[in-house]
Design an enzyme around this catalytic site. Structure first.
Site, short mmCIF file in Angstrom:
data_model
loop_
_atom_site.label_atom_id
_atom_site.label_comp_id
_atom_site.label_asym_id
_atom_site.label_seq_id
_atom_site.Cartn_x
_atom_site.Cartn_y
_atom_site.Cartn_z
CG ASP A 96 0.03 -0.20 2.64
OD1 ASP A 96 1.48 -0.25 2.60
OD2 ASP A 96 -0.58 -1.00 3.71
CD GLU A 118 0.92 -6.64 2.98
OE1 GLU A 118 0.50 -5.64 2.93
OE2 GLU A 118 2.01 -7.58 3.56
CD GLU A 132 0.11 4.17 4.78
OE1 GLU A 132 -0.34 5.03 5.10
OE2 GLU A 132 1.81 4.78 4.17
CG HIS A 205 7.15 4.68 9.73
ND1 HIS A 205 5.75 4.69 8.70
CD2 HIS A 205 6.94 2.83 10.07
CE1 HIS A 205 5.83 3.34 8.44
NE2 HIS A 205 5.77 2.27 9.32
NE ARG A 207 3.27 11.35 3.79
CZ ARG A 207 4.09 10.41 3.32
NH1 ARG A 207 5.05 9.75 3.34
NH2 ARG A 207 5.36 11.68 2.38
CG HIS A 238 11.35 6.19 9.59
ND1 HIS A 238 11.30 6.76 8.69
CD2 HIS A 238 10.39 4.90 8.59
CE1 HIS A 238 10.51 6.68 7.60
NE2 HIS A 238 9.86 5.31 7.70
C1 UD1 Z 1 6.99 4.87 3.74
C2 UD1 Z 1 5.16 4.74 2.88
C3 UD1 Z 1 4.65 4.05 4.22
C4 UD1 Z 1 5.09 2.63 5.02
C5 UD1 Z 1 6.88 3.35 4.93
C6 UD1 Z 1 7.55 2.25 5.75
C7 UD1 Z 1 4.22 6.23 1.11
C8 UD1 Z 1 3.39 7.51 0.92
N1 UD1 Z 1 4.59 6.20 2.31
O1 UD1 Z 1 6.56 6.26 4.18
O2 UD1 Z 1 3.96 3.57 3.52
O3 UD1 Z 1 4.99 2.32 6.13
O4 UD1 Z 1 7.29 3.81 4.08
O5 UD1 Z 1 8.83 3.05 6.60
O6 UD1 Z 1 4.26 5.63 0.13
N2 UD1 Z 1 14.32 8.61 4.71
C9 UD1 Z 1 15.71 8.46 4.57
N3 UD1 Z 1 16.16 7.22 3.95
C10 UD1 Z 1 15.40 6.19 3.48
C11 UD1 Z 1 14.48 6.39 3.75
C12 UD1 Z 1 13.37 7.34 4.36
O7 UD1 Z 1 16.22 9.68 4.28
O8 UD1 Z 1 15.85 5.28 3.77
C13 UD1 Z 1 13.73 9.82 4.98
C14 UD1 Z 1 13.61 10.84 3.55
O9 UD1 Z 1 13.95 12.56 3.80
C15 UD1 Z 1 12.42 10.89 3.27
C16 UD1 Z 1 11.20 10.15 4.91
O10 UD1 Z 1 12.13 9.40 5.42
O11 UD1 Z 1 12.19 12.02 2.51
C17 UD1 Z 1 9.69 9.87 4.22
O12 UD1 Z 1 9.66 9.04 3.31
P1 UD1 Z 1 9.29 9.29 3.16
O13 UD1 Z 1 9.29 7.26 1.55
O14 UD1 Z 1 8.32 10.25 1.94
O15 UD1 Z 1 7.43 8.12 3.93
P2 UD1 Z 1 7.63 7.49 4.89
O16 UD1 Z 1 7.40 8.05 6.39
O17 UD1 Z 1 8.61 6.63 5.10
N1 UDP Z 2 12.53 -3.11 10.50
C1 UDP Z 2 13.77 -3.13 10.49
N2 UDP Z 2 14.79 -2.63 10.38
C2 UDP Z 2 14.43 -1.22 11.79
C3 UDP Z 2 13.09 -1.40 11.40
C4 UDP Z 2 12.00 -2.45 11.15
O1 UDP Z 2 14.23 -4.30 9.58
O2 UDP Z 2 14.87 -0.83 11.83
C5 UDP Z 2 11.74 -4.49 9.60
C6 UDP Z 2 10.63 -5.01 10.62
O3 UDP Z 2 11.41 -6.41 11.04
C7 UDP Z 2 9.53 -4.95 9.85
C8 UDP Z 2 9.39 -3.81 8.47
O4 UDP Z 2 11.04 -3.16 8.93
O5 UDP Z 2 9.47 -6.40 8.84
C9 UDP Z 2 8.56 -2.96 8.95
O6 UDP Z 2 9.12 -1.75 8.35
P1 UDP Z 2 8.66 0.04 8.41
O7 UDP Z 2 7.57 -0.38 10.16
O8 UDP Z 2 9.26 1.12 8.37
O9 UDP Z 2 6.77 -0.32 7.28
P2 UDP Z 2 5.34 -1.04 7.61
O10 UDP Z 2 5.60 -2.26 8.06
O11 UDP Z 2 5.40 0.08 8.65
O12 UDP Z 2 4.96 -0.59 6.71
#
Ligand code: UD1
Ligand code: UDP
Length: 372
Positions: A96, A118, A132, A205, A207, A238
């Protein structure tokens, strides 16, 4: 030979898609291509390395502080020519995220069949989780193959009018990913720090929780830790800078919490398996912890994973400081309440989801998974 392209971009998608990539690569009748959007840069690459997956294409879209508009526009623009050049027989997307939704949209525009891994998770509250719930419903409109992890997810799709012959109950591929991660002899310096104390495992994490809800979550955790010196919390944070600001402001100077950089999935599963309890707003962790019988307080107002709530391992506690404080305290003070939540169960799969999906795609053979 069928050409199948998997497209994903965030950490959780990668954790759940890499085992499928590796399964599909063993199939003679399938040519497997991987395209990553790079929505998460560092957190995605960490998982790709763990599973030895090297993408064929990398859109490299991540920007710091990216908005939903940034993600949507960058992926749509960059993926078009790849899809046009490769024209896969099926594109597989997961779950999602915005990478998922935008890829499915691009496939729809190009009339390329989509397989949704999924599929069928729902809260039916379009604002929670945000965005999502919209993303997964929208993918469901166009998907030709719907790989539902549980019977309940499949039922949602049927109720929504999807053709039942497109729905397959496979279990969740995250359970496949977990098969080889937890080890009895696992060691980590953070676990040494916890020692004989109670490990409290924290992630956050979402939003819709950014801002005041997240501050309330962290304040509640801090209050309970202050009252329970036997607890030590490990919080792999995160990379979202907004999450980091809130965590440092509320928890930064608390000696009982170690805020650490994102850990490898191998470490994460071992931490989950050893924690006393977990506080999270994550989706994936709600699926993983029930296998280890670790109670999870889900800091959200809704969940698309009611199977774990029904099994007793997950409790939905929302994001208000008082409610989280009360529930967290109860699990530390009341042994009976703790025991009730701590029986291991596995409502999300049996570790063979990838094989089932590959069999469906390669041979059209389908043997459904059923929870015991
Ligand atoms: C995203 C997904 C969410 C998922 C989550 C898992 C969307 C809209 N959101 O949310 O569904 O549950 O990932 O973690 O698709 N960033 C880094 N390095 C990284 C990752 C993130 O620097 O490797 C920082 C960046 O500044 C980025 C911010 O985190 O702009 C947010 O990342 P983003 O993918 O927009 O949203 P998530 O909250 O991670
Ligand atoms: N996870 C990881 N390292 C971390 C935190 C989470 O590998 O430091 C793994 C966790 O085991 C799970 C997945 O990341 O499999 C969950 O990711 P996240 O919470 O970012 O996203 P969501 O599942 O909410 O979309």
């Amino acid at each position: 030979m069928k050409k199948i392209m998997l497209v994903f971009g965030t950490r959780p998608e990668a954790i759940k898609m890499c085992p499928l990539v590796n399964e599909l690569k063993t199939r003679k009748g399938i040519q497997t291509l991987v395209c990553v959007t790079g929505q998460h840069r560092q957190m995605l690459d960490q998982v790709l390395t763990t599973f030895n997956v090297v993408p064929d294409y990398d859109l490299g879209i991540m920007k710091h502080g990216q908005t939903l508009f940034d993600i949507t526009m960058c992926i749509l623009e960059k993926i078009k020519e790849i899809l046009e050049a490769e024209h896969p027989d099926v594109v597989l997307v997961h779950g999602d995220t915005s990478s998922t939704f935008v890829t499915a949209l691009a496939c729809f525009y190009l009339q390329i069949p989509v397989g949704h891994v999924e599929a069928g998770l729902r809260t039916y509250n379009i604002h929670s989780p945000y965005p999502e719930e919209f993303n997964r419903q929208a993918v469901g409109i166009v998907s030709k193959y719907n790989f539902a992890p549980t019977a309940l997810a499949a039922q949602h799709l049927i109720q929504e009018g999807k053709d039942p012959s497109t729905i397959y109950i496979t279990g969740n591929t995250v359970i496949d990913a977990m098969q080889h991660t937890v080890k009895d002899d696992y060691r980590h310096e953070e676990l040494d720090w916890v020692g004989d104390g109670k490990l409290i495992f924290i992630t956050a994490h979402r939003r819709e929780n950014l801002g005041e809800p997240m501050h309330q979550m962290f304040r509640a955790i801090r209050r309970v830790l202050n009252e329970h010196p036997e607890c030590k919390a490990v919080y792999p944070i995160h990379m979202n800078p907004v999450v980091r600001e809130a965590a440092v402001a509320e928890l930064g100077d608390c000696d009982q919490i170690h805020i650490i950089e994102p850990i490898e999935v191998f470490d994460c599963h071992n931490f989950e398996a050893r924690c006393h309890l977990c506080l999270t707003d994550s989706g994936g962790i709600q699926e993983e912890c029930p296998s280890y019988g670790r109670p999870v307080l889900v800091m959200r107002d809704t969940t698309e994973r009611p199977e774990g709530v029904d099994a007793g391992t997950l409790r939905l506690v929302g994001t208000s400081e008082e409610v989280i404080y009360k529930n967290f305290k109860e699990l530390l003070d009341d042994d009976e309440a703790y025991k009730k939540m701590s029986g291991a169960c596995n409502p999300y799969g049996d570790g063979h989801a990838c094989k089932r999906i590959a069999d469906i795609l390669e041979f059209g053979i389908y043997e459904p998974w059923a929870a015991k």
